[in-house]
Motif scaffolding. Sequence first.
Motif, short mmCIF file in Angstrom:
data_model
loop_
_atom_site.label_atom_id
_atom_site.label_comp_id
_atom_site.label_asym_id
_atom_site.label_seq_id
_atom_site.Cartn_x
_atom_site.Cartn_y
_atom_site.Cartn_z
N SER A 354 22.56 86.18 118.62
CA SER A 354 23.57 86.96 119.36
C SER A 354 22.50 87.65 120.47
CB SER A 354 24.47 87.73 118.61
OG SER A 354 24.88 88.48 120.06
N ARG A 355 22.18 87.13 121.76
CA ARG A 355 21.39 87.63 122.56
C ARG A 355 21.90 88.93 123.34
NH1 ARG A 355 17.85 83.51 124.94
NH2 ARG A 355 18.24 81.72 123.79
N LEU A 356 23.36 88.97 123.10
CA LEU A 356 23.84 90.19 123.80
C LEU A 356 24.03 91.30 123.05
CD1 LEU A 356 26.58 88.60 126.28
CD2 LEU A 356 23.92 89.18 126.60
N LYS B 240 11.18 83.79 125.56
CA LYS B 240 10.69 83.69 127.06
C LYS B 240 10.98 84.72 128.04
CE LYS B 240 12.33 79.67 127.29
NZ LYS B 240 12.78 79.46 125.90
N THR B 241 12.49 84.88 127.95
CA THR B 241 13.09 85.81 129.05
C THR B 241 12.76 87.31 128.63
OG1 THR B 241 14.88 84.26 129.24
CG2 THR B 241 15.30 86.56 130.21
N ILE B 242 12.92 87.56 127.41
CA ILE B 242 12.41 88.95 127.24
C ILE B 242 11.02 89.41 127.59
CG2 ILE B 242 12.38 90.76 125.19
CD1 ILE B 242 15.23 90.20 125.75
N GLY B 262 17.39 78.82 137.27
CA GLY B 262 18.20 77.94 136.37
C GLY B 262 18.56 78.42 135.17
N GLU B 263 18.60 79.76 134.98
CA GLU B 263 19.04 80.44 133.80
C GLU B 263 20.29 81.10 133.91
OE1 GLU B 263 16.73 80.24 130.56
OE2 GLU B 263 16.33 78.50 131.69
N ARG B 264 20.18 81.97 133.02
CA ARG B 264 21.54 82.83 132.72
C ARG B 264 21.94 83.81 133.91
NH1 ARG B 264 19.04 82.31 128.30
NH2 ARG B 264 19.73 80.99 126.73
N GLY B 265 23.19 83.93 134.32
CA GLY B 265 23.54 84.88 135.33
C GLY B 265 23.68 86.30 134.72
N ASN B 266 23.98 86.45 133.44
CA ASN B 266 23.99 87.66 132.96
C ASN B 266 22.42 88.41 132.79
OD1 ASN B 266 26.28 88.49 132.44
ND2 ASN B 266 26.88 87.25 130.39
N GLU B 267 21.29 87.38 132.67
CA GLU B 267 20.03 88.10 132.71
C GLU B 267 19.63 88.64 134.05
OE1 GLU B 267 18.60 84.90 129.10
OE2 GLU B 267 18.13 84.40 131.19
N ILE B 268 20.26 88.10 135.12
CA ILE B 268 20.05 88.77 136.31
C ILE B 268 20.94 90.08 136.42
CG2 ILE B 268 19.99 88.02 138.87
CD1 ILE B 268 18.18 86.35 137.56
N ALA B 330 8.53 83.39 136.71
CA ALA B 330 9.52 82.15 136.90
C ALA B 330 9.94 81.72 135.93
CB ALA B 330 8.64 80.89 137.78
N ASP B 331 11.42 82.02 135.59
CA ASP B 331 12.06 81.88 134.35
C ASP B 331 13.17 80.83 134.81
OD1 ASP B 331 13.12 81.78 131.69
OD2 ASP B 331 13.75 83.89 131.98
N SER B 332 13.23 79.59 134.74
CA SER B 332 12.02 78.86 133.72
C SER B 332 11.68 77.90 134.59
CB SER B 332 12.55 78.37 132.53
OG SER B 332 11.92 77.16 132.05
MG LIG Z 1 15.54 82.61 128.42
#
Ligand SMILES: [Mg+2]
Lengths: 461, 594
Positions: A354-356, B240-242, B262-268, B330-332
């Motif tokens: 779970s990433r969150l 990768k993102t972390i 092209g990745e997740r909105g929540n990460e931004i 750049a992810d990804s």
């Molecule tokens: Mg990622």
Amino acid sequence: MKIKYLKLDKIDGPLIMLSGVKHATYDEIVDIEVAGQKPKKGRVVQIDRDKVIIQVFESTTGISLTNSSVAFSGKPMQIPLSKDILGRVFNGIGEPIDGAGFYAENKYEIGGRPINPVGRKYPRNYIQTGISSIDGLTTLIRGQKLPIFSGDGLPHNQLAAQIVKQAKIAEADAGNSNTENFAIVFAAMGIKHDEAEYFKKQFELSGVSSRVVMYVNLADEPIVERITTPRCALTAAEYLAFEHDMHILVIMTNMTSYCEALREISSAREEVPSRKGYPGYLYSDLASLYERAGMIKNAKGSITQIPILTMPNDDIAHPVPDLTGFITEGQIILSRELFQKNINPPINILPSLSRLMKDGIGEGYTREDHPDVANQVFSAYSHVKDVRALAQVIGEDDISEIDRKYMEFGRQFEQKLLNQGFDTNRNIEQTLNLMWELLTVLPKEELNRLNPELIQKYYKG
Amino acid sequence: MDSIKAKVIYINGPVVKAENAESFKMREMVQIGRKKLIGEIISIEKDIATIQVYEETSGLEWGEEVVSTDKPLCVKLGPGIIGNIFDGIERPLDRLYETGTAFIPEGIGLITIDKEKLWDVEITVKAGDMLLPGSTYATVKESSLIVHKLMVPPAIKGKAVFVEKSGKYNIEHTVVKLEGGNDVYELKLYQEWPIRDPRPVSRRKPIQTPLITGQRVIDTFFPLAKGGTAAIPGGFGTGKTITQHQLAKWSDADIIVYVGCGERGNEITEVLEDFPKLIDPRSGKSLMERTVLIANTSNMPVAAREASIYTGITIAEYYRDMGYNIAIMADSTSRWAEALREISGRLEEMPAEEGYPAYLPSRLAQFYERASDVETLSGENGSVTIIGAVSPAGGDFSEPVTQNTKRVVSSFLALDKSLAYARHYPAINWLNSYSGYIADLSDWYEENVAKDMLELRAKMLRILQEENKLMEIVKLVGEDILPDDQRLILEISRVIKIGYLQQNAYHKDDANVSPQKQYRMLSVINKLYERALDCIKNGVPISHVKKDDLFYKITTMKYNVPEDRLKLLDAMIEEIDEYYDSLKCKYGKGECKL
Ligand SMILES: [Mg+2]
Ligand SMILES: Nc1ncnc2c1ncn2[C@@H]1O[C@H](COP(=O)(O)OP(=O)(O)O)[C@@H](O)[C@H]1O
């Protein structure tokens, strides 16, 4: 007066082509009348001057080049929505199929615009599911998209039903009772009749039927509607979450059937395929569904998604689970091996994630020891796998003393923590205490993911 | 005004064709239809142009007009970029949000950096000065960390014939006029630059400085270089993102350009919520004061995903030209490659490997080639470091994007699924990762960290490689039958792996570690190894050599030694000496203290 086009050029699988069209707009909905059939709908998927390709909902069965007429609506696909959808059942294009009519003043486009990352609210509140392996190790967060990766014949439906029954989704701190501001949106894509019935029954047993909206496209129903089913469902979810501040749990099953439908249509359009014949835009297409989970700044509600997919051949590298995992915020993976050992729910925690969870557990959320104790359990259980492999080779008697303790830890972990069954509901305290109890099988020096203060406080070895 | 306008004749997702388009130029930016969607010409054949459209084409009709803008797809470069978030073609997402909806509408037109905002402009030239390409004519304090230099654009030079007073102006205000040849150039607070063209520099310099990231496995074992390139490939969930976020937070660049491609909105959103609150350890200021975000999340239009990478790198080069060190993440990059594939597929181009177009390798090479350590046109030093995440399908590194990226980057941080499953983070595999910069950076490490830093590095890597070989045996027969010196290799490897390579991104003392602390931690482990080995050679059995609580203490030193108390590590070295001195004494081999 709308112009009606009376002659088609070509019919190919779910597609029809016609020419001489003056004012078609890309992505708009058309009404198709076929002699002797009930009217159908279709969607414009390509325009080449006056030639238009239309993807037909329901099916093209019975359409000939001359027995039908096509009228263009000028609008993309919309469905009517009001709070009265709660308790109702619709088909994949948003028409009621539970015997009653449905009318609502406001209509909503099902395409869904992308949420601006600036407009999002980062999800931080955990949902207690009462399932130890989820709450303790792959914690579900309100507003998360957390799929279940399963295989044919594995009990993913029972697991989903258990989550529905036990999950504390609503705002506990809002003071209102647990049922007021939550609802379930259920999207069925290509599942069997008895599976759909199973869910209906479970919703009744959990006493939530009046708070469920269903969009159903069964295995024997038209595949083009399989593409719109989750979009209708998510549009309803957005309406309830962002216009009525409700907490919505969206269950979407089966995503593999959805993707197969997409592949079938793509191949009918003779598009260049990428892996395993799936279209190159499968990733973007799945993202356009999964990214509709979350929370936004101006609304109190949330959309939590639990998509379910079956991995063909139990292969996690298959494009459907693979691309899903790249988009969703983790995954819960069911294991055939555990299931055969009669361990239920058979969640394989090592590849699950779970990433969150990192932002929704620990002090102020669950309990201060949660992040570290979870980390320790993961690391210990992953060592168990190595030890078991070794024991297979040299025999359990010949492994070292410490490795024997790991074997014991592994056994207890699977029997006590994982194997809680589909009817037991544990709160987070119980789950965390159980995790510590299991760790006492191991000596303190092995617990290098835990800081000494936590060991002092919770380790009773 | 032209009487004949280009008209839309074909629509298929982000690909649109227009006829009557013979006057369009390749790569020109155009506006399409009533909604004025933004697009770019990607091919022209006879009078028909093919356009890739950066917004949803839903609702577009045959016959709608396509209007030329007469310039290639450009970004506006001027104050207002730092601390901001843009979409793939530099439209500010926070301003879109202020229009009242949390969703992104189409047809928002061409807005970029803020035109109204007044900046404190300090003019640095006077009338009569001769200005060359790249010379600074004014400065603006853009954020508490960044002084923005307004530079004469690359192709322009001349004598200043008009110079505005220092004062408060918006970016549209002309502050200097140059006369060169027969032309007069009006210099405002911004310039425009086509995103697909690298900005010119005076010369490229050899790599000589690391990009310090605060991540032990990177700085110690597989260092990145300022002006260099790196790829982080890994299946989903491998980190990768972390890792990219960690680099964005802690690396010693002056400016970070983070492209969420092209990745997740929540990460931004997470970056937007966290970075303003995080303090940069070097400057003491909020991290947002040095960060630029470009976001094209996976559900935003795919053509803009293709552009987002170029928008990011162009912004990076622009700040480099002021003399800053930039790191761009750049992810990804795989999503960018897939965007190329998707558009190529809709153009019905002949696919090469796995449906990717044949020009994928050259596009990748051209992009990474824009990383550089340079002397700028005005003679300053600046650099752009590119760190690209790669998302191989099925986690299989033999696929085209990973393979073609591997050919052009110098640092390769291979993320490993089995390490991630065991929650060994960062899951960078120490056996198949590499850095091509060790030789270039050796002087730097010697001068700035320690003479024997790289020696220690090599030694620890050898131990890990040896362990890997031994594990093959252990898997078959167990650990017990190995001789004690080999069992020590296993024990020390465990310390290196858990106590050094693993680094918790969420622990206050572990998230970011200085090279000095890295060196001293490494010295502690080395001490442990040497003294333990010495005892074993002197016949002390491993069961006594491996003192559980000492090993536990060293394995967890990362959590218990904050940066301002590195002396604790010296104390640990003493403790090691003491223990093994007394152990040797017990076995009658060493000198015995009282
Ligand atoms: Mg990622
Ligand atoms: N350095 C780290 N420290 C702690 N946890 C990490 C670290 N790297 C990765 N993780 C864990 O792994 C998960 C997946 O990482 P992420 O970077 O999102 O993977 P990817 O981008 O490769 O899909 C994170 O949610 C986090 O739980």
